[in-house]
Motif scaffolding. Structure first.
Motif, PDB file in Angstrom:
ATOM      1  N   ASP A 160       0.827  -1.209   0.000  1.00 52.97           N
ATOM      2  CA  ASP A 160       0.000   0.000   0.000  1.00 52.97           C
ATOM      3  C   ASP A 160       0.857   1.253   0.000  1.00 52.97           C
ATOM      4  O   ASP A 160       0.574   2.209  -0.704  1.00 52.97           O
TER       5      ASP A 160
ATOM      6  N   ASP B 282       3.955   1.589  -1.080  1.00 51.14           N
ATOM      7  CA  ASP B 282       4.625   1.728  -2.375  1.00 51.14           C
ATOM      8  C   ASP B 282       3.674   2.279  -3.429  1.00 51.14           C
ATOM      9  O   ASP B 282       4.036   3.164  -4.194  1.00 51.14           O
ATOM     10  N   ARG B 283       2.469   1.746  -3.462  1.00 51.71           N
ATOM     11  CA  ARG B 283       1.474   2.188  -4.438  1.00 51.71           C
ATOM     12  C   ARG B 283       1.126   3.668  -4.211  1.00 51.71           C
ATOM     13  O   ARG B 283       1.078   4.451  -5.145  1.00 51.71           O
ATOM     14  N   THR B 284       0.934   4.039  -2.953  1.00 48.48           N
ATOM     15  CA  THR B 284       0.607   5.430  -2.636  1.00 48.48           C
ATOM     16  C   THR B 284       1.785   6.341  -2.956  1.00 48.48           C
ATOM     17  O   THR B 284       1.604   7.430  -3.502  1.00 48.48           O
TER      18      THR B 284
ATOM     19  N   ASP C 164       4.029   5.883  -5.245  1.00 46.60           N
ATOM     20  CA  ASP C 164       4.072   6.015  -6.702  1.00 46.60           C
ATOM     21  C   ASP C 164       3.038   7.022  -7.189  1.00 46.60           C
ATOM     22  O   ASP C 164       3.322   7.844  -8.069  1.00 46.60           O
ATOM     23  N   ARG C 165       1.837   6.961  -6.631  1.00 50.49           N
ATOM     24  CA  ARG C 165       0.779   7.892  -7.042  1.00 50.49           C
ATOM     25  C   ARG C 165       1.136   9.323  -6.662  1.00 50.49           C
ATOM     26  O   ARG C 165       0.908  10.253  -7.431  1.00 50.49           O
TER      27      ARG C 165
END
Length: 63
Positions: free
Chosen positions: A36, A38-40, A42-43
């Motif tokens: 989560d 990492d994804r955030t 990246d965004r």
């Protein structure tokens, strides 16, 4: 990004992206788990890059 945009359109997009970054930052604080985060991250990085591009474009229009 559009090639031709009015200053007010750019300002609105800048405000929208800043709001997106604020929301993503709040979400990152609430999430747990590496995937989560990492994804955030990246965004947020994508939004920051877009913000930098819009600010640069705005600068060229105002000078």
């Amino acid at each position: 990004m559009e090639i031709v945009a009015t200053l007010s359109e750019i300002d609105q997009r800048i405000a929208d992206i800043r709001e997106n970054i604020r929301v993503l930052t709040e979400q990152a604080a609430a999430f747990s788990g590496a995937a989560d985060e990492d994804r955030t991250s990246d965004r947020i990085a994508e939004q920051e890059a877009l913000l930098a591009e819009l600010l640069k474009h705005r600068e060229t229009l105002t000078h």
